[in-house]
Design a protein around this motif. Structure first.
Motif, PDB file in Angstrom:
ATOM      1  N   MET A   1       0.827  -1.209   0.000  1.00  0.00           N
ATOM      2  CA  MET A   1       0.000   0.000   0.000  1.00  0.00           C
ATOM      3  C   MET A   1       0.866   1.265   0.000  1.00  0.00           C
ATOM      4  SD  MET A   1      -2.974   1.420  -0.018  1.00  0.00           S
ATOM      5  CE  MET A   1      -4.137   0.135   0.413  1.00  0.00           C
ATOM      6  N   PHE A   2       1.887   1.296   0.904  1.00  0.00           N
ATOM      7  CA  PHE A   2       2.772   2.466   0.981  1.00  0.00           C
ATOM      8  C   PHE A   2       3.468   2.686  -0.356  1.00  0.00           C
ATOM      9  CE2 PHE A   2       7.059   4.184   1.803  1.00  0.00           C
ATOM     10  CZ  PHE A   2       6.706   5.416   2.323  1.00  0.00           C
ATOM     11  N   GLY A   3       3.972   1.599  -0.948  1.00  0.00           N
ATOM     12  CA  GLY A   3       4.667   1.699  -2.228  1.00  0.00           C
ATOM     13  C   GLY A   3       3.770   2.248  -3.323  1.00  0.00           C
ATOM     14  N   GLU A   4       2.514   1.834  -3.346  1.00  0.00           N
ATOM     15  CA  GLU A   4       1.571   2.295  -4.363  1.00  0.00           C
ATOM     16  C   GLU A   4       1.277   3.788  -4.202  1.00  0.00           C
ATOM     17  OE1 GLU A   4      -1.881  -0.130  -4.096  1.00  0.00           O
ATOM     18  OE2 GLU A   4      -0.857  -1.967  -4.748  1.00  0.00           O
ATOM     19  N   ILE A   5       1.110   4.226  -2.949  1.00  0.00           N
ATOM     20  CA  ILE A   5       0.827   5.647  -2.694  1.00  0.00           C
ATOM     21  C   ILE A   5       2.008   6.517  -3.105  1.00  0.00           C
ATOM     22  CG2 ILE A   5       0.406   7.359  -0.878  1.00  0.00           C
ATOM     23  CD1 ILE A   5      -1.132   5.147   0.644  1.00  0.00           C
ATOM     24  N   GLY A   7       4.378   5.763  -5.183  1.00  0.00           N
ATOM     25  CA  GLY A   7       4.514   5.690  -6.632  1.00  0.00           C
ATOM     26  C   GLY A   7       3.551   6.631  -7.341  1.00  0.00           C
ATOM     27  N   ALA A   8       2.311   6.698  -6.853  1.00  0.00           N
ATOM     28  CA  ALA A   8       1.306   7.584  -7.463  1.00  0.00           C
ATOM     29  C   ALA A   8       1.695   9.051  -7.288  1.00  0.00           C
ATOM     30  CB  ALA A   8      -0.059   7.317  -6.837  1.00  0.00           C
ATOM     31  N   ILE A   9       2.195   9.392  -6.094  1.00  0.00           N
ATOM     32  CA  ILE A   9       2.630  10.777  -5.837  1.00  0.00           C
ATOM     33  C   ILE A   9       3.805  11.130  -6.744  1.00  0.00           C
ATOM     34  CG2 ILE A   9       3.628  12.336  -4.121  1.00  0.00           C
ATOM     35  CD1 ILE A   9       2.111  10.744  -1.975  1.00  0.00           C
ATOM     36  N   SER A  10       4.758  10.213  -6.862  1.00  0.00           N
ATOM     37  CA  SER A  10       5.936  10.441  -7.704  1.00  0.00           C
ATOM     38  C   SER A  10       5.528  10.663  -9.160  1.00  0.00           C
ATOM     39  CB  SER A  10       6.896   9.250  -7.602  1.00  0.00           C
ATOM     40  OG  SER A  10       7.984   9.404  -8.484  1.00  0.00           O
ATOM     41  N   MET A  13       3.935  14.108  -9.506  1.00  0.00           N
ATOM     42  CA  MET A  13       4.900  15.202  -9.373  1.00  0.00           C
ATOM     43  C   MET A  13       5.740  15.376 -10.634  1.00  0.00           C
ATOM     44  SD  MET A  13       6.207  14.651  -5.434  1.00  0.00           S
ATOM     45  CE  MET A  13       7.408  15.975  -5.448  1.00  0.00           C
ATOM     46  N   TYR A  14       6.188  14.269 -11.216  1.00  0.00           N
ATOM     47  CA  TYR A  14       7.100  14.356 -12.357  1.00  0.00           C
ATOM     48  C   TYR A  14       6.385  14.334 -13.701  1.00  0.00           C
ATOM     49  CZ  TYR A  14      10.957  13.959  -9.115  1.00  0.00           C
ATOM     50  OH  TYR A  14      11.849  14.199  -8.089  1.00  0.00           O
ATOM     51  N   SER A  15       5.099  14.011 -13.707  1.00  0.00           N
ATOM     52  CA  SER A  15       4.344  14.042 -14.955  1.00  0.00           C
ATOM     53  C   SER A  15       3.718  15.406 -15.201  1.00  0.00           C
ATOM     54  CB  SER A  15       3.240  12.976 -14.937  1.00  0.00           C
ATOM     55  OG  SER A  15       3.773  11.678 -14.842  1.00  0.00           O
ATOM     56  N   TYR A  16       3.306  16.082 -14.146  1.00  0.00           N
ATOM     57  CA  TYR A  16       2.531  17.302 -14.320  1.00  0.00           C
ATOM     58  C   TYR A  16       3.153  18.550 -13.693  1.00  0.00           C
ATOM     59  CZ  TYR A  16      -1.026  13.818 -15.403  1.00  0.00           C
ATOM     60  OH  TYR A  16      -1.704  12.767 -15.944  1.00  0.00           O
ATOM     61  N   LEU A  17       3.992  18.384 -12.692  1.00  0.00           N
ATOM     62  CA  LEU A  17       4.439  19.544 -11.929  1.00  0.00           C
ATOM     63  C   LEU A  17       5.920  19.844 -12.120  1.00  0.00           C
ATOM     64  CD1 LEU A  17       3.510  21.654  -9.867  1.00  0.00           C
ATOM     65  CD2 LEU A  17       4.035  20.025  -8.043  1.00  0.00           C
ATOM     66  N   LEU A  18       6.762  18.924 -11.702  1.00  0.00           N
ATOM     67  CA  LEU A  18       8.197  19.207 -11.702  1.00  0.00           C
ATOM     68  C   LEU A  18       8.807  19.304 -13.088  1.00  0.00           C
ATOM     69  CD1 LEU A  18       9.495  17.252  -8.600  1.00  0.00           C
ATOM     70  CD2 LEU A  18       9.720  19.685  -9.040  1.00  0.00           C
ATOM     71  N   ILE A  19       8.275  18.555 -14.045  1.00  0.00           N
ATOM     72  CA  ILE A  19       8.829  18.651 -15.396  1.00  0.00           C
ATOM     73  C   ILE A  19       8.684  20.076 -15.935  1.00  0.00           C
ATOM     74  CG2 ILE A  19       6.668  17.885 -16.480  1.00  0.00           C
ATOM     75  CD1 ILE A  19       8.360  16.590 -18.663  1.00  0.00           C
ATOM     76  N   ILE A  20       7.539  20.709 -15.635  1.00  0.00           N
ATOM     77  CA  ILE A  20       7.302  22.089 -16.069  1.00  0.00           C
ATOM     78  C   ILE A  20       8.183  23.048 -15.279  1.00  0.00           C
ATOM     79  CG2 ILE A  20       5.570  23.920 -16.210  1.00  0.00           C
ATOM     80  CD1 ILE A  20       3.460  21.688 -16.545  1.00  0.00           C
ATOM     81  N   MET A  21       8.255  22.844 -13.965  1.00  0.00           N
ATOM     82  CA  MET A  21       9.037  23.739 -13.120  1.00  0.00           C
ATOM     83  C   MET A  21      10.529  23.663 -13.436  1.00  0.00           C
ATOM     84  SD  MET A  21       7.130  23.203  -9.426  1.00  0.00           S
ATOM     85  CE  MET A  21       8.147  24.422  -8.590  1.00  0.00           C
TER      86      MET A  21
END
Length: 467
Positions: A1-5, A7-10, A13-21
């Motif tokens: 469960m922890f790994g899935e959560i 992974g989803a956050i990562s 972050m890198y699909s929509y937020l950090l890549i742009i920033m």
């Protein structure tokens, strides 16, 4: 469960937020500094060779070596292997992109760290927490950044480093995936704890001496093996660019694309814009803040464009095709073994033990400094003992965890630092840009640039750079 959560956050972050920033801030400062990465490259080489202003102080070169040494290791070897095996050849191109544009971000954050550095009993110190409080007047945000750094280095990076270290033993005959990781993790935790609690000075001294040597040997081996297979290099370069611009594949499954893995692993390796290198940059004794900004910019290039590229080409020109099953240390060991035989497995294992051990200790010294900022004083013995025991427990847990969870955890914690630091350097970039103009003006006049805060309109009281 922890790994899935995680992974989803990562992925978010890198699909929509950090890549742009990351790319956005890097391109913004590339343009605002008028391509400082290229324009002042020759000047950067000259600055590195300068001696410190005061005798016995930390030179630009020494600060460069501190920040570079903290990066060389798991990121340059196992991180790049993971990116290639999971993201494909094109990940190398996007790793280059994040290094080139990230060089401008690294320049700005390290110049700011120099401008707002603090005076201590053993020299200067500083970093994002200090320039956030000094320039923005927000101790709350500064503390938040310091806490993000503590979680990143004390938890995310160290747990991943511990996993990567034990994973290099997987190629050896005695390795049992059910028990060996926990045994190695226990040994790691005990050795790190022994050194942190006052013992092991000889161990620290020995590894600190051996690591630079192993680094030079590793890079030399990578270049030699690449040259031995030089006939395969044109095909490798062709595949890197072909896969990097296969946008149908990239946007068809971005979370597992070469772009995302290249950006993730490139950022993990060079840390441009994350806010870690400025902590080392603030310790340098220079006559002008821009000098250290240039030096830290070069550190990004050394890390990614030199060392990471050496790893990538050594592996990709070996004839061993990257697969998901080989992700991490196994791919590097297989690539080396194709030319060196089974000795390669032992070589990588020994190298990673040395790199990872010094990284584990170095990361916790970053944590020490962050705790000192948050608490406004050096932590007491009881507090220090408790958190160092916790740090050793996390090292033990990291060794026996899964590869995906450990990489995702490191990416998320590092991403939190970047999400705070990148907007801050956008807001505070003015003084760094004016300092750059002041520096180039003095250099064009044939002077050795010396900085005065008032000359660029800074009227607040600083520990350094006053008239």
């Amino acid at each position: 469960m922890f790994g899935e959560i995680i992974g989803a956050i990562s992925n978010f972050m890198y699909s929509y937020l950090l890549i742009i920033m990351l790319i956005g801030v890097g391109l913004y400062y590339t343009l605002r500094t008028r391509l400082v990465q290229v324009r002042l490259f020759k000047e950067t080489i000259r600055v590195i060779l300068e001696k410190p202003v005061e005798s016995g102080a930390v030179s630009s070169f020494q600060a460069l070596m501190v920040s570079t040494a903290s990066r060389v290791g798991t990121g340059n070897i196992i991180g790049i292997s993971t990116a290639i095996c999971l993201g494909g050849y094109g990940a190398v191109f996007w790793m280059w992109v994040i290094a080139v544009v990230g060089g401008a971000s690294a320049f700005i954050e390290s110049t700011l760290a120099q401008i707002y550095k603090k005076r201590g009993p053993h020299g200067s110190y500083g970093g994002p927490a200090y320039y956030i409080e000094a320039a923005l007047g927000s101790r709350g945000l500064a503390v938040l950044f310091a806490l993000a750094l503590i979680v990143t280095y004390g938890c995310g990076f160290n747990m991943l480093c511990s996993y990567n270290l034990q994973s290099t033993f997987a190629a050896l005959s005695f390795y049992n995936p059910d028990t060996t990781p926990w045994i190695i993790g226990a040994v790691e935790a005990v050795l790190v704890g022994y050194c942190l609690l006052g013992g092991g000075k000889r161990v620290i001294k020995a590894t600190s001496t051996l690591v630079p040597l192993m680094g030079v040997i590793y890079i030399s081996v990578a270049f030699i093996l690449t040259i031995m297979h030089i006939n395969l290099v044109p095909g490798v370069v062709g595949r890197i660019f072909a896969e990097a611009f296969d946008f149908t594949a990239i946007f068809g499954g971005f979370a597992g694309s070469c772009m995302m893995f290249g950006i993730k692993r490139g950022l993990y390796s060079n840390e441009a814009g994350v806010g870690s290198a400025p902590n080392a940059a603030a310790a340098a004794d220079v006559s002008h803040p821009v000098k250290q900004g240039l030096v830290q910019m070069l550190s990004v290039f050394i890390d990614t464009l030199l060392i990471c590229t050496a790893t990538a080409f050594m592996c990709l020109s070996s004839g061993i095709e990257p697969t998901k099953e080989l992700a991490g240390a196994p791919y590097v060991q297989a690539a080396l073994a194709a030319s060196m035989g089974d000795y390669a497995k032992l070589f990588i294992t020994v190298s990673m033990v040395l790199f990872a051990f010094t990284t584990l200790l170095g990361n916790l010294y970053y944590v020490d400094n962050a705790f000192a900022y948050v608490l406004k004083h050096v932590p007491g013995k009881t507090f220090t003992l408790c958190y160092r025991i916790l740090a050793c427990v996390l090292i033990f847990i990291g060794a026996g965890s899964s590869m995906g969870t450990m990489w995702d955890l490191a990416d998320v914690t590092m991403g939190c630092m970047a999400i705070i630091n990148l907007p801050v350097i956008c807001i505070l970039g003015g003084p760094a840009l004016r300092a750059l103009d002041d520096y180039t003006e003095q250099r064009n006049a044939g002077k050795n640039p010396e900085f005065k805060a008032s000359k660029i309109g800074l009227t607040q009281k600083l520990d350094y750079w006053q008239d």
